[in-house]
Scaffold this active site. Sequence first.
Site, PDB file in Angstrom:
ATOM      1  N   ASP A 189       0.838  -1.187   0.000  1.00  7.84           N
ATOM      2  CA  ASP A 189       0.000   0.000   0.000  1.00  7.84           C
ATOM      3  C   ASP A 189       0.880   1.246   0.000  1.00  7.84           C
ATOM      4  O   ASP A 189       2.090   1.160   0.216  1.00  7.84           O
ATOM      5  CB  ASP A 189      -0.877  -0.034   1.267  1.00  7.84           C
ATOM      6  CG  ASP A 189      -2.328   0.242   0.945  1.00  7.84           C
ATOM      7  OD1 ASP A 189      -2.573   1.031   0.026  1.00  7.84           O
ATOM      8  OD2 ASP A 189      -3.199  -0.323   1.626  1.00  7.84           O
ATOM      9  N   TRP A 255      -3.585   3.115  -6.095  1.00  5.37           N
ATOM     10  CA  TRP A 255      -4.919   3.646  -6.466  1.00  5.37           C
ATOM     11  C   TRP A 255      -4.903   4.504  -7.728  1.00  5.37           C
ATOM     12  O   TRP A 255      -5.656   5.464  -7.854  1.00  5.37           O
ATOM     13  CB  TRP A 255      -5.506   4.466  -5.303  1.00  5.37           C
ATOM     14  CG  TRP A 255      -5.067   4.021  -3.960  1.00  5.37           C
ATOM     15  CD1 TRP A 255      -5.581   2.998  -3.225  1.00  5.37           C
ATOM     16  CD2 TRP A 255      -3.991   4.573  -3.190  1.00  5.37           C
ATOM     17  NE1 TRP A 255      -4.899   2.881  -2.053  1.00  5.37           N
ATOM     18  CE2 TRP A 255      -3.927   3.829  -2.007  1.00  5.37           C
ATOM     19  CE3 TRP A 255      -3.094   5.608  -3.403  1.00  5.37           C
ATOM     20  CZ2 TRP A 255      -2.976   4.093  -1.020  1.00  5.37           C
ATOM     21  CZ3 TRP A 255      -2.144   5.866  -2.432  1.00  5.37           C
ATOM     22  CH2 TRP A 255      -2.100   5.119  -1.255  1.00  5.37           C
ATOM     23  N   ALA A 258       0.249   8.753  -8.831  1.00  8.40           N
ATOM     24  CA  ALA A 258       1.692   8.759  -9.117  1.00  8.40           C
ATOM     25  C   ALA A 258       1.996   8.277 -10.534  1.00  8.40           C
ATOM     26  O   ALA A 258       3.057   7.713 -10.791  1.00  8.40           O
ATOM     27  CB  ALA A 258       2.472   7.935  -8.078  1.00  8.40           C
ATOM     28  N   ASP A 276     -10.536   2.686  -2.991  1.00  9.43           N
ATOM     29  CA  ASP A 276     -11.158   1.431  -2.543  1.00  9.43           C
ATOM     30  C   ASP A 276     -12.594   1.256  -3.032  1.00  9.43           C
ATOM     31  O   ASP A 276     -13.421   2.163  -2.933  1.00  9.43           O
ATOM     32  CB  ASP A 276     -11.164   1.376  -1.010  1.00  9.43           C
ATOM     33  CG  ASP A 276      -9.761   1.291  -0.455  1.00  9.43           C
ATOM     34  OD1 ASP A 276      -8.804   1.360  -1.255  1.00  9.43           O
ATOM     35  OD2 ASP A 276      -9.618   1.174   0.767  1.00  9.43           O
TER      36      ASP A 276
HETATM   37  C1  GLA Z   1      -6.015   0.853   1.581  1.00 12.50           C
HETATM   38  C2  GLA Z   1      -6.157  -0.159   0.462  1.00 12.50           C
HETATM   39  C3  GLA Z   1      -7.192  -1.192   0.846  1.00 12.50           C
HETATM   40  C4  GLA Z   1      -6.817  -1.853   2.169  1.00 12.50           C
HETATM   41  C5  GLA Z   1      -6.620  -0.798   3.242  1.00 12.50           C
HETATM   42  C6  GLA Z   1      -6.059  -1.364   4.518  1.00 12.50           C
HETATM   43  O1  GLA Z   1      -7.158   1.628   1.707  1.00 12.50           O
HETATM   44  O2  GLA Z   1      -6.492   0.474  -0.737  1.00 12.50           O
HETATM   45  O3  GLA Z   1      -7.320  -2.147  -0.179  1.00 12.50           O
HETATM   46  O4  GLA Z   1      -5.651  -2.609   2.000  1.00 12.50           O
HETATM   47  O5  GLA Z   1      -5.736   0.215   2.802  1.00 12.50           O
HETATM   48  O6  GLA Z   1      -5.888  -0.387   5.494  1.00 12.50           O
END
Ligand code: GLA
Length: 638
Positions: A189, A255, A258, A276
Amino acid sequence: MRRSLLPLLAGVAALASPAAAAPDPLAAGGRWSANTSGHAPVPPMGWNSWNAFNSDIDEEKVLASAQALVDTGLAGLGYRYVNIDDGWWLKRRQADGRLMIRTSHFPSAIRPDGASSFRPLTDRLHAMGLKAGIYSDIGRNSCGQIYTPDFKNQPEGTVAEREVGLYGHVDQDIRLFFAEWNFDLIKVDGCGIRGLPADAPRVRSGLYRALPPLVDMQSLGGTNVAAVRTLYDQVGAALKRYAGARDYIFSLCLWGAANVRTWGKNVGNISRTSDDIQPIWPRMLTNLDTVTHRALYAHPGSWNDADMLFFGTGDFDAQHLIEAKSHFSLWAMLNSPLIIGYDLRKLTPALLSIFANRDIVALNQDPAGNQAVLAYDSDEIQIFVKTLADGGKAVAVFNRTGSPAKAVLTAEQLKLRPAADVRLIDLWTKSERRFRREQALELRAHETLIFRASGTRRLPDGLYLSEQPGRINPAEDGVVTPQADPTIYRSIVPWTGTHGGGEHPQYSGWGGAEADRAAYGKLLRIAGTTFDTGLGVLANSRFEVRNDGFARFVAKVGVNDSAANQKTSVRFEVYGDGKLLARSRPMLFGQPAAPLAATVKGVRIIELVARSEAHGSAAPQPVAWADAALLRDAAPRS
Ligand code: GLA
């Protein structure tokens, strides 16, 4: 003295020359430059704890999910990865920097020497025929630590003990996860390099150390792309050191920020394209839209990741099977990893029958690795077409709206002959129908009709390149100024609601290479002639194309009519294993498409270069490799 000085001076001169300073990114290298490390010949499938449990995880939940994968037969269908997401850490031991597991929740991790180890758990998962995944962050702290208000199982102790992310510990942690604990996958992440500026409330309150952000989700100017990439490259290199001898998967979680679209495919095996997913219909649309225009950026070895499946819950629960089936069908067609985010202990037969649809799973796992291409697009109906390894087709007709809708599927959208029979097999009902030219379809609200389709191929002796994104790497896509993608559905973000000014377009890379469209989603059109197949891209650009037995490359090339600039000419070049095979004359806006062909028999890597002859600051020219195809027969067709 003189003799020894000369070579030295020559060396200095070479270093100082512009050629040495800036290698030509369009130079044909005769090699596939996207990532080939790790093991993702097809998108990974499995289960992840986050959507089901957030950080409230323990060994019992993980093992129960693993057992359910085996007992339901899902593991046998390919759902093998069992991924532990955020919430497993206790702290980083200060004496030696070793990460400690929350053994109160993972009792098998207790070791007599006071350290802790996931090895017993991964051994158990491996003995069940499964693979094991772990989670970390590229910064010092995880997303849950930084962003989740009710984060269960927060790492404990001092500020330093709570620094459980990879930052400053890449070698040590990757060694621990892979060489010692024997994991098969790591999700990395990026919150730790995004959310801890000196003025962040959790920094000011003394909870965490500040880390000047390298990522700004809303600003590329405010993002240090090179520094972010370097951090992820370091993880990639450590993975080669400690897991290189066996299969592993490196999952990037930035996500879409960058500018990861351009480089993630060179570093990792899967790369998140969006924030997410939530179990809310509009958020599913948002995530879907972030992968739709990226078909050429996915291929065996590195895939676009639209985030985990989120059904069983909310808008995709047992009362909303139409929605759940749409979500699943679309993820399968777009080659997103099929990672279940559901508490499998609650699985109903109806939900299981979705995950377990063998025919749809097979589309996702097809070895050609062609992400579906958008054949028809509107805010209401979208039609995605995927070409399979056997030359057959799959098609998904998707109703994005909450009302019933009508659609027409045409043979041309499938690149099949309209005058011959087209056979459709519905992959949910298994019913069959045939049509010629076109088929009217009725869709319920939110429904996706998904079919295997066969007929007479429009191109009998080969494949259009746009049918083959899995063999293409846009090594240079010509994007000079990455832009936010305006086509992505801007849903209400559940964690902010309608506070503030709403969603602004984000996820950079708009303007990148596209299949069957020109850059920026425009029509492929050269001098007034429209083409329904081809590759659209900006000059200066270079595609790498894997060839396995085709004898001839053909295309019609030109500046796309969407160009605003009429003065800049572009030359098109075809290379085979680094050697120039064919070159067009300089092409200007408004000039009819020029045929370009090359014999590629025995060539492994074909490169397609569009080189602008621009000087100064002219905007990059959109160009078309229209009707681009690989043919089996070396003889030119009349
Ligand atoms: C981010 C990621 C999620 C999950 C959370 C965990 O938001 O995009 O997929 O892994 O962190 O905290």
